[in-house]
Design a protein around this motif. Sequence first.
Motif, short mmCIF file in Angstrom:
data_model
loop_
_atom_site.label_atom_id
_atom_site.label_comp_id
_atom_site.label_asym_id
_atom_site.label_seq_id
_atom_site.Cartn_x
_atom_site.Cartn_y
_atom_site.Cartn_z
N PRO A 298 58.88 76.78 -38.65
CA PRO A 298 58.32 76.80 -40.02
C PRO A 298 56.87 76.32 -40.04
O PRO A 298 56.49 75.46 -39.24
N ILE A 299 56.10 76.90 -40.95
CA ILE A 299 54.70 76.50 -41.12
C ILE A 299 54.53 75.90 -42.52
O ILE A 299 54.99 76.48 -43.50
N HIS A 300 53.92 74.76 -42.58
CA HIS A 300 53.62 74.08 -43.86
C HIS A 300 52.12 73.88 -43.99
O HIS A 300 51.36 74.23 -43.07
N SER A 301 51.70 73.33 -45.14
CA SER A 301 50.27 73.03 -45.29
C SER A 301 50.07 71.77 -46.12
O SER A 301 50.98 71.30 -46.81
N GLY A 302 48.88 71.24 -46.00
CA GLY A 302 48.51 70.04 -46.77
C GLY A 302 47.01 69.98 -46.88
O GLY A 302 46.29 70.68 -46.15
N CYS A 303 46.53 69.18 -47.83
CA CYS A 303 45.08 69.02 -47.96
C CYS A 303 44.76 67.62 -48.46
O CYS A 303 45.59 66.98 -49.10
N CYS B 162 45.04 71.33 -43.63
CA CYS B 162 45.80 71.47 -42.37
C CYS B 162 46.94 72.45 -42.59
O CYS B 162 47.67 72.37 -43.59
N ILE B 163 47.07 73.39 -41.65
CA ILE B 163 48.16 74.38 -41.69
C ILE B 163 48.85 74.30 -40.34
O ILE B 163 48.18 74.42 -39.29
N GLY B 164 50.14 74.06 -40.34
CA GLY B 164 50.83 73.93 -39.04
C GLY B 164 52.28 73.53 -39.23
O GLY B 164 52.84 73.66 -40.33
N LYS B 165 52.86 73.02 -38.13
CA LYS B 165 54.26 72.58 -38.21
C LYS B 165 54.36 71.43 -39.21
O LYS B 165 53.39 70.66 -39.37
N PRO B 166 55.53 71.23 -39.85
CA PRO B 166 55.65 70.15 -40.84
C PRO B 166 55.19 68.81 -40.29
O PRO B 166 54.46 68.08 -40.97
N GLU B 167 55.57 68.50 -39.04
CA GLU B 167 55.19 67.17 -38.51
C GLU B 167 53.68 67.07 -38.29
O GLU B 167 53.09 66.00 -38.44
#
Length: 307
Positions: A259-264, A164-169
């Motif tokens: 800001p853009i963050h990511s997670g997997c 997922c790539i998007g806003k922190p929330e």
Amino acid sequence: MEQLDRKPDVGMSGPLFVAVGVDGVYARTGLFEQVVESLSTCISQRREPGTEVLRFPPVMSRAQLERSGYHHNFPHLLGCVSCLEGDEATLRTLANRPDWPEHLSASGLVLAPAACYPSYPLAAARGFVPPEGLRFDVASYCFRHEATHELGRLQSFQMREFVCIGKPETVLAFRKRWIVKGQELANLLGLNHRLVPASDPFFGRAGRLAALSQLEQALKFEMLIPVRSEEDPTACMSFNYHLDHFSTVWDLKSEGGEPIHSGCVAFGIDRLALALFSTHGMEPASWPRTVREALALSACSPISPHS
Ligand code: 5GP
Ligand code: ZN
């Protein structure tokens, strides 16, 4: 949960794996692969709407991995594709030398160390990240130059990930949903599990600090499931929050400047399959009915080691 009296032998030689001459690298039998395929389908059924499916080859761009900083953080795990270069005469001469490996040179490819790495440059090449974020379903064979090769620690293994790539929330909500989905999946598959804070095996002294900071910030959780033993369960899934690491490296931006963050979330497919055999026994035909149904393993087609 019904447990076997004694752990079945899910060792590296036998009905699940066939040795091919290198520790940590095995051929998979039909018995093992059928469970792997069923598991993959089971995971696909849980894919969220709006998720783009991509399957990556086991190699990826060296330049991209370097830009991600992998060779600084995990030089001990990295594997690089090296080739002989030259005209026909040179290659023939080199190939005849006993020291021919000394003449290999690094190509533009490395072995993928995790399935998600190519997702970030790919997203960056598409321009601004949309307000709802981006989601990918990716998989590839991965390589890690592991120091030990005990059961469940393969040099070459299959990894499935949702990114997922998007806003922190958006990213945090994605990870929270997948922690629940992962636990539900483990329950459905009758696998004992425990979620624990974790860190990546960063290299060296500075790496130990990076790992501590990762723990303190709760950036990584792993789901531990018994494979070798109940006392020392194995990480079979991980739930990762990268903060702005990949968005900074790849200049991932939203149109509005948020800001853009990511997670997997990563599934170690081989370890999950091993956990199933280890928990329920070597005969899928005699696994609990609920597990067989979840994996769509039909009762009338028992899987034999030679099928
Ligand atoms: P991570 O990127 O969190 O280290 O790995 C993601 C998942 O890949 C792990 O939760 C695990 O299930 C799987 N994995 C990591 N390293 C190995 C390994 O050496 N062998 C196998 N079979 N799976 C691994
Ligand atoms: Zn990942």
